[in-house]
Design a protein around this motif. Structure first.
Motif, short mmCIF file in Angstrom:
data_model
loop_
_atom_site.label_atom_id
_atom_site.label_comp_id
_atom_site.label_asym_id
_atom_site.label_seq_id
_atom_site.Cartn_x
_atom_site.Cartn_y
_atom_site.Cartn_z
N ASP A 93 0.84 -1.19 0.00
CA ASP A 93 0.00 0.00 0.00
C ASP A 93 0.88 1.24 0.00
O ASP A 93 0.92 2.00 0.97
CB ASP A 93 -0.92 -0.01 1.22
N LEU A 94 1.61 1.43 -1.11
CA LEU A 94 2.50 2.59 -1.23
C LEU A 94 2.84 2.81 -2.69
O LEU A 94 2.63 1.94 -3.52
CB LEU A 94 3.79 2.38 -0.42
N VAL A 95 3.35 3.99 -2.97
CA VAL A 95 3.91 4.30 -4.29
C VAL A 95 5.42 4.27 -4.12
O VAL A 95 5.95 4.96 -3.25
CB VAL A 95 3.44 5.69 -4.79
N PRO A 96 6.12 3.47 -4.92
CA PRO A 96 7.58 3.40 -4.78
C PRO A 96 8.22 4.78 -4.98
O PRO A 96 7.77 5.57 -5.80
CB PRO A 96 8.02 2.44 -5.87
N GLY A 106 3.00 -0.11 -13.77
CA GLY A 106 2.60 -0.47 -12.41
C GLY A 106 2.76 0.69 -11.44
O GLY A 106 1.90 0.94 -10.59
N CYS A 107 3.86 1.42 -11.57
CA CYS A 107 4.09 2.58 -10.69
C CYS A 107 3.06 3.68 -10.96
O CYS A 107 2.58 4.33 -10.04
CB CYS A 107 5.50 3.12 -10.89
N LYS A 108 2.72 3.86 -12.23
CA LYS A 108 1.69 4.85 -12.58
C LYS A 108 0.35 4.44 -11.98
O LYS A 108 -0.37 5.26 -11.43
CB LYS A 108 1.58 4.99 -14.09
N ASP A 109 0.02 3.16 -12.08
CA ASP A 109 -1.23 2.66 -11.54
C ASP A 109 -1.30 2.81 -10.02
O ASP A 109 -2.36 3.05 -9.47
CB ASP A 109 -1.42 1.20 -11.94
N LYS A 110 -0.16 2.66 -9.33
CA LYS A 110 -0.14 2.79 -7.88
C LYS A 110 -0.44 4.22 -7.41
O LYS A 110 -0.76 4.43 -6.26
CB LYS A 110 1.22 2.36 -7.32
N CYS A 111 -0.32 5.19 -8.31
CA CYS A 111 -0.62 6.58 -7.94
C CYS A 111 -2.10 6.77 -7.65
O CYS A 111 -2.48 7.73 -6.98
CB CYS A 111 -0.17 7.53 -9.04
N GLY A 112 -2.95 5.88 -8.16
CA GLY A 112 -4.38 5.91 -7.87
C GLY A 112 -5.04 7.21 -8.26
O GLY A 112 -4.85 7.71 -9.36
N ASP A 113 -5.82 7.77 -7.33
CA ASP A 113 -6.55 8.99 -7.63
C ASP A 113 -5.65 10.23 -7.61
O ASP A 113 -6.11 11.32 -7.95
CB ASP A 113 -7.74 9.17 -6.70
N GLN A 114 -4.39 10.07 -7.23
CA GLN A 114 -3.43 11.18 -7.24
C GLN A 114 -2.58 11.17 -8.51
O GLN A 114 -1.53 11.79 -8.56
CB GLN A 114 -2.52 11.09 -6.01
N LYS A 115 -3.04 10.44 -9.53
CA LYS A 115 -2.27 10.26 -10.76
C LYS A 115 -1.96 11.59 -11.43
O LYS A 115 -0.90 11.77 -12.01
CB LYS A 115 -3.05 9.36 -11.71
N ALA A 116 -2.87 12.54 -11.34
CA ALA A 116 -2.67 13.83 -12.01
C ALA A 116 -1.54 14.64 -11.38
O ALA A 116 -0.90 15.44 -12.06
CB ALA A 116 -3.97 14.64 -11.97
#
Length: 149
Positions: A69-72, A99-109
């Protein structure tokens, strides 16, 4: 294996309910010690920087990270990219970025552009294109939405 783990956990809990202090201590030791964010980053950087690491081990480390449950951090992402370059696996590098982009979730922007800004020099050094440069950020066969004007 699951039944063995469940049996051990059940016996440990049974002992703690009865009041056996040695079993309670054993259960508490299972949690391990907490590590700081810096120690965590160094551990994974060291993992990806090992000599002789192969594609399977790289995938295992990446899968473990993406399952958390983290973004690298950018340092870990860069270490993973360098490892994929050492084994000459461009597809794995692209999947790592996805995968790293996907881990950003709703903070992707906000979070993903920050990560790209930090890792762009490494991407250029290693000759790895971004997801956007490859056109993988948009589905190939996507239809225009009927709601778009």
């Amino acid at each position: 294996m699951l039944s063995i783990t469940a049996r051990n956990l059940a016996s440990a809990l049974r002992g703690s309910l009865v009041g056996t202090s040695s079993r309670v201590a054993a259960v508490r030791c299972l949690h391990g010690t907490e590590e700081s964010a810096e120690e965590f980053d160094k551990r994974y950087e060291k993992y990806f920087s090992r000599d002789g690491i192969d594609g399977w081990e790289i995938r295992k480390g990446m899968n473990d990270l993406l399952g958390m449950d983290l973004v690298p951090s950018p340092k870990i992402i860069e270490a993973g990219l360098r490892a994929t370059r050492r084994v000459n696996d461009i597809a794995l590098a692209i999947r790592w970025l996805e995968g790293c982009k996907d881990k950003c979730g709703d903070q992707k922007a906000t979070l993903y552009p920050y990560l790209l800004e930090k890792i762009t020099p490494t991407l250029q050094e290693l000759g790895i294109p971004t997801i956007e440069e490859l056109g993988y950020d948009k589905p190939e066969l996507a239809l225009k939405s009927v709601y778009d004007a």
